[in-house]
Scaffold this motif. Sequence first.
Motif, PDB file in Angstrom:
ATOM      1  N   THR A 174      -1.447   4.415  -1.133  1.00 13.62           N
ATOM      2  CA  THR A 174      -2.843   4.379  -0.727  1.00 13.62           C
ATOM      3  C   THR A 174      -2.932   4.039   0.750  1.00 13.62           C
ATOM      4  O   THR A 174      -2.183   3.192   1.251  1.00 13.62           O
ATOM      5  CB  THR A 174      -3.657   3.362  -1.549  1.00 13.62           C
ATOM      6  OG1 THR A 174      -5.013   3.358  -1.079  1.00 13.62           O
ATOM      7  CG2 THR A 174      -3.099   1.952  -1.426  1.00 13.62           C
ATOM      8  N   GLU A 175      -3.844   4.689   1.435  1.00 17.74           N
ATOM      9  CA  GLU A 175      -4.141   4.366   2.830  1.00 17.74           C
ATOM     10  C   GLU A 175      -5.438   3.584   2.938  1.00 17.74           C
ATOM     11  O   GLU A 175      -5.628   2.818   3.879  1.00 17.74           O
ATOM     12  CB  GLU A 175      -4.217   5.648   3.664  1.00 17.74           C
ATOM     13  CG  GLU A 175      -2.882   6.375   3.784  1.00 17.74           C
ATOM     14  CD  GLU A 175      -2.967   7.594   4.684  1.00 17.74           C
ATOM     15  OE1 GLU A 175      -4.076   7.868   5.216  1.00 17.74           O
ATOM     16  OE2 GLU A 175      -1.942   8.284   4.865  1.00 17.74           O
ATOM     17  N   THR A 176      -6.319   3.784   1.966  1.00 19.09           N
ATOM     18  CA  THR A 176      -7.657   3.192   2.050  1.00 19.09           C
ATOM     19  C   THR A 176      -7.850   1.997   1.128  1.00 19.09           C
ATOM     20  O   THR A 176      -8.822   1.254   1.269  1.00 19.09           O
ATOM     21  CB  THR A 176      -8.728   4.247   1.715  1.00 19.09           C
ATOM     22  OG1 THR A 176      -8.495   4.740   0.384  1.00 19.09           O
ATOM     23  CG2 THR A 176      -8.664   5.405   2.696  1.00 19.09           C
ATOM     24  N   GLY A 177      -6.941   1.787   0.180  1.00 20.60           N
ATOM     25  CA  GLY A 177      -7.088   0.686  -0.759  1.00 20.60           C
ATOM     26  C   GLY A 177      -6.693  -0.650  -0.158  1.00 20.60           C
ATOM     27  O   GLY A 177      -6.140  -0.724   0.946  1.00 20.60           O
TER      28      GLY A 177
ATOM     29  N   SER B 289      -9.588   0.198  -4.726  1.00 15.56           N
ATOM     30  CA  SER B 289     -10.154   1.179  -3.807  1.00 15.56           C
ATOM     31  C   SER B 289     -11.387   0.609  -3.108  1.00 15.56           C
ATOM     32  O   SER B 289     -11.928  -0.434  -3.488  1.00 15.56           O
ATOM     33  CB  SER B 289     -10.542   2.441  -4.583  1.00 15.56           C
ATOM     34  OG  SER B 289     -11.656   2.161  -5.436  1.00 15.56           O
ATOM     35  N   GLN B 290     -11.854   1.346  -2.117  1.00 15.81           N
ATOM     36  CA  GLN B 290     -13.095   0.962  -1.450  1.00 15.81           C
ATOM     37  C   GLN B 290     -14.283   1.044  -2.407  1.00 15.81           C
ATOM     38  O   GLN B 290     -15.213   0.235  -2.326  1.00 15.81           O
ATOM     39  CB  GLN B 290     -13.325   1.857  -0.228  1.00 15.81           C
ATOM     40  CG  GLN B 290     -12.338   1.628   0.897  1.00 15.81           C
ATOM     41  CD  GLN B 290     -12.355   0.206   1.416  1.00 15.81           C
ATOM     42  OE1 GLN B 290     -13.424  -0.367   1.672  1.00 15.81           O
ATOM     43  NE2 GLN B 290     -11.177  -0.388   1.577  1.00 15.81           N
TER      44      GLN B 290
ATOM     45  N   LYS C 249       0.827  -1.202   0.000  1.00 23.37           N
ATOM     46  CA  LYS C 249       0.000   0.000   0.000  1.00 23.37           C
ATOM     47  C   LYS C 249       0.865   1.258   0.000  1.00 23.37           C
ATOM     48  O   LYS C 249       0.498   2.281  -0.580  1.00 23.37           O
ATOM     49  CB  LYS C 249      -0.950  -0.016   1.206  1.00 23.37           C
ATOM     50  CG  LYS C 249      -2.021  -1.100   1.111  1.00 23.37           C
ATOM     51  CD  LYS C 249      -2.863  -1.214   2.371  1.00 23.37           C
ATOM     52  CE  LYS C 249      -3.662   0.027   2.654  1.00 23.37           C
ATOM     53  NZ  LYS C 249      -4.607  -0.146   3.772  1.00 23.37           N
TER      54      LYS C 249
ATOM     55  N   ASP D 198      -9.112   3.526  -8.917  1.00 24.72           N
ATOM     56  CA  ASP D 198      -9.913   2.476  -8.285  1.00 24.72           C
ATOM     57  C   ASP D 198      -9.288   1.094  -8.392  1.00 24.72           C
ATOM     58  O   ASP D 198      -9.634   0.201  -7.609  1.00 24.72           O
ATOM     59  CB  ASP D 198     -11.313   2.466  -8.900  1.00 24.72           C
ATOM     60  CG  ASP D 198     -12.069   3.740  -8.563  1.00 24.72           C
ATOM     61  OD1 ASP D 198     -12.260   4.019  -7.372  1.00 24.72           O
ATOM     62  OD2 ASP D 198     -12.435   4.473  -9.503  1.00 24.72           O
TER      63      ASP D 198
ATOM     64  N   ASP E 150      -4.364   7.112  -4.125  1.00 20.04           N
ATOM     65  CA  ASP E 150      -5.386   7.902  -3.438  1.00 20.04           C
ATOM     66  C   ASP E 150      -5.516   9.302  -4.020  1.00 20.04           C
ATOM     67  O   ASP E 150      -6.624   9.788  -4.284  1.00 20.04           O
ATOM     68  CB  ASP E 150      -5.073   7.991  -1.944  1.00 20.04           C
ATOM     69  CG  ASP E 150      -5.349   6.679  -1.214  1.00 20.04           C
ATOM     70  OD1 ASP E 150      -5.877   5.740  -1.849  1.00 20.04           O
ATOM     71  OD2 ASP E 150      -5.035   6.599  -0.013  1.00 20.04           O
ATOM     72  N   GLU E 151      -4.391   9.959  -4.234  1.00 19.97           N
ATOM     73  CA  GLU E 151      -4.416  11.342  -4.723  1.00 19.97           C
ATOM     74  C   GLU E 151      -5.058  11.439  -6.100  1.00 19.97           C
ATOM     75  O   GLU E 151      -5.770  12.401  -6.398  1.00 19.97           O
ATOM     76  CB  GLU E 151      -2.995  11.892  -4.778  1.00 19.97           C
ATOM     77  CG  GLU E 151      -2.917  13.338  -5.229  1.00 19.97           C
ATOM     78  CD  GLU E 151      -1.506  13.887  -5.240  1.00 19.97           C
ATOM     79  OE1 GLU E 151      -1.238  14.801  -6.042  1.00 19.97           O
ATOM     80  OE2 GLU E 151      -0.659  13.411  -4.447  1.00 19.97           O
TER      81      GLU E 151
ATOM     82  N   GLY F 264      -7.228   9.294  -7.322  1.00 15.06           N
ATOM     83  CA  GLY F 264      -8.544   8.668  -7.345  1.00 15.06           C
ATOM     84  C   GLY F 264      -8.614   7.429  -8.217  1.00 15.06           C
ATOM     85  O   GLY F 264      -9.600   7.198  -8.924  1.00 15.06           O
TER      86      GLY F 264
ATOM     87  N   ARG G 192       0.249   7.557  -7.671  1.00 14.64           N
ATOM     88  CA  ARG G 192      -0.421   8.006  -6.448  1.00 14.64           C
ATOM     89  C   ARG G 192      -1.887   7.577  -6.481  1.00 14.64           C
ATOM     90  O   ARG G 192      -2.747   8.281  -6.994  1.00 14.64           O
ATOM     91  CB  ARG G 192      -0.314   9.522  -6.312  1.00 14.64           C
ATOM     92  CG  ARG G 192       1.110  10.042  -6.468  1.00 14.64           C
ATOM     93  CD  ARG G 192       1.185  11.555  -6.400  1.00 14.64           C
ATOM     94  NE  ARG G 192       2.533  12.033  -6.706  1.00 14.64           N
ATOM     95  CZ  ARG G 192       2.915  13.302  -6.628  1.00 14.64           C
ATOM     96  NH1 ARG G 192       2.033  14.233  -6.258  1.00 14.64           N
ATOM     97  NH2 ARG G 192       4.147  13.647  -6.937  1.00 14.64           N
TER      98      ARG G 192
END
Length: 396
Positions: free
Chosen positions: A52-55, A210-211, A47, A188, A183-184, A186, A181
Amino acid sequence: MRYHPGLFIPGPTNVPNEVRMAMNLPMEDMRSPDFPKLTLPLFADLKKVFKTETGQAFIYPSSGTGGWEAVLTNTLNPGDKVLISTFGQFSLLWADMCQRMGFDTQVVECEWGEGVPVETFHDILKADKEHKIKAVLTTQNETATGVTSDIAGVRKALDAAGHPALLFVDGVSSVGSIDFRMDEWGVDAIVSGSQKGFMLPTGLAIIAVSQKALEAHKSSKMHRCFFSFEDMSKFNKDGYFPYTPATTLLRGLRASLDLMFEEGLENIFARHHHVANGVRAAVEAWDGCRLVAKAPKWHSDTVSAIYVPQGVDAVKVIRHAYDRYTTSFGSGLNKLAGKVFRIGHLGAMNELMLLGAISVAEMSLVDCGAKIQLGSGVAAAQAVYTKKTIDLAKAA
């Protein structure tokens, strides 16, 4: 006698000694109580590479192509519409997969040497008022042409059009070598493979989703088994896999991630840009040669695809480099066959290695009839390399 070969293809790449030694171990029990001590940190550290923090990261015993299939079959539904551009062999193959899997595939054909057409994508997405397009597929680095695309720009196009489509990225020849990047931007789903920037043998499809993609998975009706996110997630949460994992490659991945973090991701990206600039300078110095990438904004820091001079057969250049100088260059693919050879400059690569590759390329070109000055490309690359000093020792 055949000496150690020079490997300058864009994958598989050179495997550092530390990584090779980490894989030189007896087979182990992938159901043992302490196996999660290896695997759970791997998922967490991947990660960091994807930023990514949320993936959620997944590791499949497969190739990047398997990663493509995993993303498509776990997030979409039969007949869904997808948008993709083709500008090289690998973006072409991803589009072909979509068509063969029965998706309504809108293909934007681009000139080879250019990248993802951000403005065209924006117009198509803006016109899609009913949001029939469910996913936008992009290739960050097209290995066949040595072209890098603007993924952040694609995200801006989606946002400007107010479109909810998922954004998928092929990062097989970019992740771990070129800035990415998740998360930055976007993203998926990001697909990568072990044999490129991760400096491992072929055999792992390394992806992150991604979520939003995981939510889409809940309503996906595509047939899947081996690549099921659900099956993987069920076992991965405890550090295990639903079937036999590639245990030795996972040990190698641990070693490669340690090397990457020791050097630092930003330093890795700077190193790749630096050595790539030397190759580009060499190409510019070779009379009759030019990059396939049509403008600096498309230049790839992981591979340079190079047109040979008029009247020279690129296939013969590649074969001669291998037979005479024990050096491997990438071949021209599809419509570029016979016209192009490729120098891979990613993974465990430094200035010394690239100067050797440039020298062999010059000799092979001359041996095959090119009217270029021996030493011209080497001198041009040296001029680039002496202008900037970066620490390459840790990556060599």
